[in-house]
Design an enzyme around this catalytic site. Structure first.
Site, PDB file in Angstrom:
ATOM      1  N   LYS A 244     -23.826  -3.815  37.277  1.00 59.39           N
ATOM      2  CA  LYS A 244     -25.045  -4.615  37.098  1.00 59.39           C
ATOM      3  C   LYS A 244     -24.839  -5.474  35.849  1.00 59.39           C
ATOM      4  O   LYS A 244     -24.275  -5.000  34.851  1.00 59.39           O
ATOM      5  CB  LYS A 244     -26.225  -3.657  36.930  1.00 59.39           C
ATOM      6  CG  LYS A 244     -27.599  -4.305  36.861  1.00 59.39           C
ATOM      7  CD  LYS A 244     -28.678  -3.213  36.725  1.00 59.39           C
ATOM      8  CE  LYS A 244     -30.086  -3.772  36.687  1.00 59.39           C
ATOM      9  NZ  LYS A 244     -31.097  -2.701  36.572  1.00 59.39           N
TER      10      LYS A 244
ATOM     11  N   SER B 149     -34.803  -3.263  39.840  1.00 58.10           N
ATOM     12  CA  SER B 149     -34.089  -4.444  39.393  1.00 58.10           C
ATOM     13  C   SER B 149     -32.597  -4.447  39.734  1.00 58.10           C
ATOM     14  O   SER B 149     -31.962  -5.494  39.653  1.00 58.10           O
ATOM     15  CB  SER B 149     -34.237  -4.571  37.875  1.00 58.10           C
ATOM     16  OG  SER B 149     -33.640  -3.463  37.231  1.00 58.10           O
TER      17      SER B 149
ATOM     18  N   SER C 238     -35.466   1.400  38.981  1.00 60.05           N
ATOM     19  CA  SER C 238     -34.578   0.267  39.267  1.00 60.05           C
ATOM     20  C   SER C 238     -33.253   0.603  39.922  1.00 60.05           C
ATOM     21  O   SER C 238     -32.521  -0.306  40.329  1.00 60.05           O
ATOM     22  CB  SER C 238     -34.298  -0.518  37.981  1.00 60.05           C
ATOM     23  OG  SER C 238     -35.402  -1.326  37.662  1.00 60.05           O
TER      24      SER C 238
END
Lengths: 495, 481
Positions: free
Chosen positions: A86, A161, A185
């Site tokens: 990420k 996210s 997330s």
């Protein structure tokens, strides 16, 4: 396009000399090239460096095969396996943006501890994935750069996210990726994309090099397609880090040992009073079915209560923005990242931050600044922290009666783009089932337990006691073996 | 109307750890800009602080030396504000749980001992240094100082005169140096002082409106600035005016204080517990370990010198003003020197010699043992005080001991009767006028005769012995007459 087998299968194949590391990296890069135009999971693909790294490993692989020291040697567990990070995890010399304009051209001078650990384990980093700006969001729509599409349904969000990481794994572009989970997330995008995501106990995985959103809640974890794979990756990234004072002294464990397939005697807690009105019927049915699958196999289902979880979302949306308002103060245009010049220092600050941050980030900075202001601190931040203690106690009480707690990961399957982004409150309620674990610092996993009529994955969430990832993984693995359905691979992504 | 002055001081002391408080960067002063920096102290995204244990040891040691209660379970907080020299946009500090509180420091003023309360002592990180271009076009920032460990020591409003304020500040410096936690160099910024001052009518309980004095960069200016501000406020009040709450700075050039900003622009720092650090727990064993390192404090030592060595208060004060001086003095006494003599030599000749060369005690080539030998030679009569001073100077320059210097330079005193009697007789024979004067009752003539003997021996004759021989000889002459 070729799907990835499990990590174990790839390792076995490389050990047998049938494949070599660069084959897998090339497969990953080819898949990304073929389908990421449609998905938009990656912000940056590290093609050249990944291939150079993989070729170095090819040479090592020859020696490795001849001299197989131990099957559980930590330098072998992810040998030659491609993965994605990420884009809120710092990678030395490789741009890291947190999907924010303010860090658009930022190149970190150092690597996050997780990145170092995966490099030591000889994994191959192929790229950085999309996210909601600074990990603030539940749909990845808040990325300053691009949308990420749900591989199972391109008009739906991948969740957030960590939407880029979940979509990259779901679409078969990498066998695993890392995400970060502040209020759900990792788990929620894993549920939306039909993959498995683990949020470890707070302190289990070092946060050093993770661009902070809310320091007391953030935790890095793996996303992959089998429980065994997430267990392998979790083992590599966890353990005490002297560079992170909040990382627990506990050393890492071989989590694969708890994957016995045995669920007999396992006590599954089902929450009686948890807000159920907003939950989609198909989600409810899928969760009920998953619980009965476990109970049919000998697990014991017990009712528990979490009376204060009703206040979890409210508490979270004070604590997280408060910490964020302070964590994001460093993006001031002075030392790195975007700077917009002004006539005065104040004007430079204002222009830089006005242009550099997106709407949701600004909203949270304002909420957080307000919550910490003199005269409001006691009413907001302090009370929210007190509520955390009560929520933690609820879990302590519940875990007297059960080993894991089962509930939905999200109230509904993946929603459409724009469906919730206009109403922040509705978006915040997406996290209603995931937030309590962050507030209490507990480990949780989301794994597929069904598919909706529209073909959208549904996620089962299992929560455990602090530092008892083993039991959570054992229950998840048991369910994975029993559930009798295979999460269909997304179709029609090529061409 | 009679006014009473009320002063409180806020002192920042940089700790002399090797590395910064939250990262491994060096703390050394005076390096090229931004050469002692890393991702942590420049606030790179994702970096995290790790508390330096040595900084905790030093802060606790200092707090114990200031008689503070130690908060064995305390925490760090974030103080949020924007400034380019503050890389994270917040300073890690301690808000409501300082590492030490409720302490005191004693000062001796006009022969009286006074206790000044210490409200709190806390640990925090220093900020960087901004350098503004003269034309205002830009500012450069040096982050070398960012993250240097800092203690903030806040006094109670117990100080009543500007002179007391200076004595308090000197007391802080002395204690920090004794504890070896800071060099307290105001000119390098390792000790900084802000002062709050207000006036109130004598007898009134509540405080008057205060002003804050900033940017005071010497011990002298602390007193000067406060004296000016005291006078200024007195004039404002005497004229029926009110003192405005504001921050003022001391201007060295005009020796006055000037307004910097009014308090209405005060910040809301939005303090909250630092989530990147765990609570700091100092258990009993750790605390005991630190307590064992706290040395005898300057005030205690001063009292002991007066008691144990019967030294005047002035001597005790000078000898204890610096840890090294006290150690040197005591080593000299331990080597056998009489305490008052040792005190005189250390305070006078030794420090005088070193000061004249801009040196400190550590540079001295004369050891306490060598000084004690020199003092012994005076007591034995081997050297006169005057000779000893000459010998000492050579010792300082060469590092040789007294006996060697005396031998090599042929400087020992002649006390041998057999050697002196013929010399005396010769002088008597040559100076019949002086002899006659003495015999006729002019005592002063004796001095001239002694002088002649000293001259004949190039000052080496023992004046006491010469005196005795002369008197013997002269009284014999008187009888003959």
């Amino acid at each position: 396009m070729k799907e990835f087998p499990t990590i174990k299968q790839m390792l076995t194949s490389m050990a047998a000399g049938e494949t070599q590391p660069s084959d897998w990296t090339r497969q990953s890069l080819t898949n990304i090239q073929k389908i990421d135009g449609k998905i938009g999971a990656f912000l940056r693909v590290n093609e050249e460096q990944a291939l150079i790294h993989a070729r170095q490993l090819d040479e090592m692989a020859v020696r490795w095969r001849k001299n197989l020291v131990s099957p559980s040697d930590s330098t072998r567990d992810l040998f030659g396996i491609p993965y994605a990070l990420k884009d809120n995890m710092c990678t030395k010399g490789v741009g890291t943006t947190a999907a924010s304009r303010i860090l658009e051209n930022y190149i970190p001078p150092y690597s996050a501890t997780v990145a170092e650990k995966l490099t030591q384990a000889n994994g191959v980093m192929v790229g950085k994935t999309n996210l909601d700006e600074f990990a603030m969001g539940s749909s990845t729509e808040n990325s300053a750069f691009q949308k990420t599409h749900n591989p199972h349904h391109l008009n739906r969000v991948p969740g957030g996210s960590s939407g880029g990481s979940a979509a990259a794994v779901a679409a078969g572009m990498v066998p695993f990726a890392l995400g970060s989970d502040t209020g759900g997330s990792i788990r929620q995008p894993a549920a939306f994309c039909g993959v498995i995501g683990v949020k470890p106990t707070y302190g289990r995985v070092s946060r050093f090099g993770l661009i902070a959103f809310a320091s007391s809640l953030d935790q890095i974890g793996p996303i992959a397609r089998t429980v065994e794979d997430v267990a392998l990756v979790l083992r590599q990234i966890s353990g005490h880090d002297p560079l992170d004072s909040t990382s627990a002294p506990a050393s890492t464990e071989d989590f694969t040992r708890s994957l016995t397939g045995e669920v007999k005697e396992l006590r599954i807690g089902v929450v009686r009073d948890m807000n159920a009105e907003g939950v989609n019927d198909q989600v409810k049915a899928a969760i009920d079915k998953a619980i009965s699958v476990l109970s049919d196999a000998g697990a014991q289902v017990v009712e528990v209560t979490l009376p204060h979880s009703a206040y979890a979302v409210a508490s979270y949306y004070l604590v997280a923005p408060a910490e964020a308002s302070s964590n994001l103060a460093r993006y001031d245009g002075v030392r790195y990242g975007r700077r917009v010049e002004g006539e005065t220092l104040l004007e430079m600050y204002e222009k830089t931050r006005s242009e550099g941050f997106g709407l949701e980030v600004k909203r949270r900075i304002i909420i957080g600044t307000y919550a910490l202001s003199s005269g409001y601190y006691d009413a907001y931040y302090k009370r929210a922290q007190q509520m955390r203690t009560l929520i933690r106690q609820d879990f302590d009480d519940a875990f007297q009666k059960c080993d894991v707690i089962a509930m939905p990961t999200a109230p509904s399957p993946a929603f459409a783009f724009g469906e919730k982004s206009a109403d922040p409150l509705q978006m915040y309620l997406e996290d209603i089932f995931t937030i309590p674990a962050n507030l209490a610092g507990l480990p949780g996993i989301s794994l597929p337990c069904g598919v909706s009529d529209e073909g959208l994955p549904i996620g089962l969430q299992l929560l455990g006691k602090a530092f008892d990832e083993s039991t959570v993984l054992r229950a998840a693995y048991g369910y994975e073996q029993l559930r009798g359905f295979v999460m269909p691979f997304p179709h029609g992504l090529e061409g | 109307m009679e006014f009473e002055t009320v002063i409180g001081l806020e002192v920042h002391v940089e700790l002399n750890t090797d590395t910064k408080i939250f990262c491994g960067c060096k703390t050394s002063f005076g390096n090229p800009p931004n050469t002692h920096v890393c991702p942590v102290c420049t606030g790179q995204p994702g970096s995290l602080p790790v508390l330096n244990e040595r900084a905790v040891n030093m802060a606790v040691k200092a707090a114990l030396a200031l008689h503070c209660q130690i908060n064995q379970d305390c925490k760090f907080d974030r103080k949020n504000y924007f400034y380019p020299d503050l890389p994270k946009g917040y300073q890690i500090s301690q808000y409501d749980q300082p590492i030490g509180e409720h302490g005191y420091l004693e000062i001796d003023h006009n022969g009286e001992r006074k206790r000044i309360g210490i409200a709190r002592l806390h640990l925090e990180e220093d900020a960087g240094k901004s350098q503004h271009a003269a034309d205002g076009s830009h500012t450069l920032v040096d982050y070398n100082r960012t993250g240097v460990p800092l203690m903030e020591i806040v006094s109670e409003p117990d100080i009543r005169t500007p002179e007391e304020a200076r004595l308090y500040l000197e007391g802080i410096r002395e204690i920090m140096q004794y504890c070896d936690v800071s060099d307290c160099r105001m000119e390098e910024g390792s000790l900084r002082c802000d002062a709050n001052i207000s006036l109130r009518p004598v007898g009134q309980q509540e405080f008057g409106q205060k002003t804050e004095l900033k940017n005071i960069n010497s011990f002298r200016f602390v007193q000067r600035g406060l004296e000016y501000e005291e006078q200024r406020q007195r004039e404002v009040l005497a004229a029926g005016g009110t003192v405005r709450q504001e921050t003022r700075r001391f201007d060295e050039l005009s020796q006055t204080t000037l307004s910097m900003r009014s308090k209405e622009e005060a910040h809301d720092y939005r303090y909250f517990p630092e989530p990147d650090l765990v609570r700091l727990h100092i258990d009993d064993a750790w605390l005991a370990q630190i307590r064992a390192t706290v040395p005898e404090l300057p005030m205690e030592k001063r009292d002991r010198y007066i008691r144990q060595y019967q030294l005047p208060a002035y001597d005790a004060g000078v000898l204890t003003s610096d840890l090294a001086i006290g150690e040197y003095f005591e080593a000299t006494v331990a080597a056998g020197a009489e305490p008052k003599a040792a005190s005189n030599w250390v305070m006078g000749d030794l420090l005088g010699y070193l000061n004249g060369r801009g040196e400190v005690l550590a540079d001295s080539r004369v050891t306490p043992g060598q000084l004690a030998d020199l003092i012994a030679m005076i007591a034995e009569g081997t050297l006169s005080i005057k000779q000893a001073k000459d010998v000492f100077k050579i010792m300082c320059e060469t590092g040789r001991d007294a006996k060697t210097v005396v031998q090599e330079e042929g400087m020992e005193q002649i006390s041998d009767m057999a050697a002196l009697v013929p010399l005396v007789d010769e002088v008597l024979a040559k100076n019949s006028k002086s002899v006659q004067d003495f015999l006729s009752g002019k005592e002063k003539a004796l001095g001239a005769l002694i002088g002649q003997v000293m001259k004949a021996t190039k000052g080496q004759a023992n004046p006491g012995v010469v005196n005795q021989i002369l008197r013997d000889r002269l009284s014999a002459l008187r009888v003959e007459e």
